[in-house]
Motif scaffolding. Sequence first.
Motif, PDB file in Angstrom:
ATOM      1  N   ILE A  55     -23.373  56.760 -34.959  1.00 13.40           N
ATOM      2  CA  ILE A  55     -23.581  55.746 -35.994  1.00 13.40           C
ATOM      3  C   ILE A  55     -24.031  54.431 -35.370  1.00 13.40           C
ATOM      4  N   LEU A  56     -23.443  54.074 -34.231  1.00 18.58           N
ATOM      5  CA  LEU A  56     -23.820  52.840 -33.544  1.00 18.58           C
ATOM      6  C   LEU A  56     -25.282  52.889 -33.096  1.00 18.58           C
ATOM      7  N   ILE A  57     -25.710  54.003 -32.518  1.00 19.99           N
ATOM      8  CA  ILE A  57     -27.111  54.142 -32.098  1.00 19.99           C
ATOM      9  C   ILE A  57     -28.037  54.003 -33.304  1.00 19.99           C
ATOM     10  N   PHE A  58     -27.702  54.674 -34.396  1.00 21.10           N
ATOM     11  CA  PHE A  58     -28.506  54.607 -35.618  1.00 21.10           C
ATOM     12  C   PHE A  58     -28.598  53.166 -36.121  1.00 21.10           C
ATOM     13  N   ASN A  59     -27.455  52.470 -36.159  1.00 16.28           N
ATOM     14  CA  ASN A  59     -27.452  51.097 -36.667  1.00 16.28           C
ATOM     15  C   ASN A  59     -28.175  50.123 -35.741  1.00 16.28           C
ATOM     16  N   ILE A  60     -28.085  50.321 -34.431  1.00 15.16           N
ATOM     17  CA  ILE A  60     -28.820  49.465 -33.494  1.00 15.16           C
ATOM     18  C   ILE A  60     -30.324  49.679 -33.666  1.00 15.16           C
ATOM     19  N   LYS A  61     -30.748  50.940 -33.780  1.00 15.32           N
ATOM     20  CA  LYS A  61     -32.177  51.238 -33.981  1.00 15.32           C
ATOM     21  C   LYS A  61     -32.719  50.593 -35.249  1.00 15.32           C
ATOM     22  N   ASN A  62     -31.887  50.511 -36.286  1.00 13.84           N
ATOM     23  CA  ASN A  62     -32.323  49.941 -37.561  1.00 13.84           C
ATOM     24  C   ASN A  62     -32.037  48.445 -37.676  1.00 13.84           C
ATOM     25  N   GLY A  63     -31.589  47.836 -36.580  1.00 13.78           N
ATOM     26  CA  GLY A  63     -31.335  46.404 -36.568  1.00 13.78           C
ATOM     27  C   GLY A  63     -30.153  45.967 -37.415  1.00 13.78           C
ATOM     28  N   LEU A  64     -29.218  46.873 -37.653  1.00 12.10           N
ATOM     29  CA  LEU A  64     -28.077  46.555 -38.503  1.00 12.10           C
ATOM     30  C   LEU A  64     -26.839  46.111 -37.719  1.00 12.10           C
ATOM     31  N   LYS A  66     -25.311  43.761 -34.425  1.00 12.10           N
ATOM     32  CA  LYS A  66     -25.481  42.752 -33.388  1.00 12.10           C
ATOM     33  C   LYS A  66     -24.758  43.271 -32.152  1.00 12.10           C
ATOM     34  N   VAL A  67     -25.498  43.585 -31.109  1.00 13.90           N
ATOM     35  CA  VAL A  67     -24.959  44.273 -29.940  1.00 13.90           C
ATOM     36  C   VAL A  67     -23.860  43.469 -29.254  1.00 13.90           C
ATOM     37  N   PHE A  68     -24.051  42.161 -29.060  1.00 13.96           N
ATOM     38  CA  PHE A  68     -23.036  41.358 -28.377  1.00 13.96           C
ATOM     39  C   PHE A  68     -21.708  41.394 -29.130  1.00 13.96           C
ATOM     40  N   GLU A  69     -21.756  41.200 -30.454  1.00 24.90           N
ATOM     41  CA  GLU A  69     -20.537  41.215 -31.253  1.00 24.90           C
ATOM     42  C   GLU A  69     -19.883  42.588 -31.215  1.00 24.90           C
ATOM     43  N   ALA A  70     -20.686  43.640 -31.270  1.00 24.40           N
ATOM     44  CA  ALA A  70     -20.146  45.003 -31.220  1.00 24.40           C
ATOM     45  C   ALA A  70     -19.453  45.266 -29.883  1.00 24.40           C
ATOM     46  N   LEU A  71     -20.052  44.802 -28.796  1.00 24.77           N
ATOM     47  CA  LEU A  71     -19.435  44.990 -27.476  1.00 24.77           C
ATOM     48  C   LEU A  71     -18.137  44.193 -27.344  1.00 24.77           C
ATOM     49  N   ALA A  72     -18.136  42.956 -27.836  1.00 24.19           N
ATOM     50  CA  ALA A  72     -16.925  42.131 -27.772  1.00 24.19           C
ATOM     51  C   ALA A  72     -15.810  42.768 -28.593  1.00 24.19           C
ATOM     52  N   PHE A  73     -16.124  43.190 -29.786  1.00 24.13           N
ATOM     53  CA  PHE A  73     -15.134  43.837 -30.642  1.00 24.13           C
ATOM     54  C   PHE A  73     -14.626  45.120 -29.994  1.00 24.13           C
ATOM     55  N   SER A  74     -15.535  45.892 -29.428  1.00 22.45           N
ATOM     56  CA  SER A  74     -15.153  47.150 -28.786  1.00 22.45           C
ATOM     57  C   SER A  74     -14.241  46.919 -27.588  1.00 22.45           C
ATOM     58  N   PHE A  75     -14.540  45.903 -26.800  1.00 26.16           N
ATOM     59  CA  PHE A  75     -13.726  45.609 -25.627  1.00 26.16           C
ATOM     60  C   PHE A  75     -12.278  45.341 -26.032  1.00 26.16           C
ATOM     61  N   PHE A  76     -12.091  44.433 -27.000  1.00 26.24           N
ATOM     62  CA  PHE A  76     -10.737  44.109 -27.429  1.00 26.24           C
ATOM     63  C   PHE A  76     -10.095  45.267 -28.197  1.00 26.24           C
TER      64      PHE A  76
END
Length: 121
Positions: A55-64, A66-76
């Motif tokens: 789902i993340l790959i699909f949403n990144i490809k479609n510009g849905l 924000k990679v930085f926010e997703a990485l920060a959220f994932s880290f915590f």
Amino acid sequence: MFALFILFGLLSGVLGAMGLGGGTVLIPLLSLIGVWQKSAQIINIFSFVIMAFFILIFNIKNGLTKVFEALAFSFFGVICAICTSLLVKDIDSALLKILFGVFLSIIAVVETISFIVKYKK
């Protein structure tokens, strides 16, 4: 029994893709057919990780996404997941089932109130 696993997997996949959290449905369904609570959670986590990746790959490809926010959220999220898994490993399965039921009940109340407030305006 295998057909139920397929059906539950499809249902949780659809709900997970919609952002509703497939585990909210998957864990109670697995528990209803006699799967041990901790096993149901492990199955849910395993399926969630796989679904979330695609789902993340699909949403990144479609510009849905924000990679930085997703990485920060994932880290915590990973940090909290590790800490929580260390806390719950010794909790009795029956108590875990009750706590999960209370959690789902709270979510149901909050969502119902949110729905009423939204459509009252």
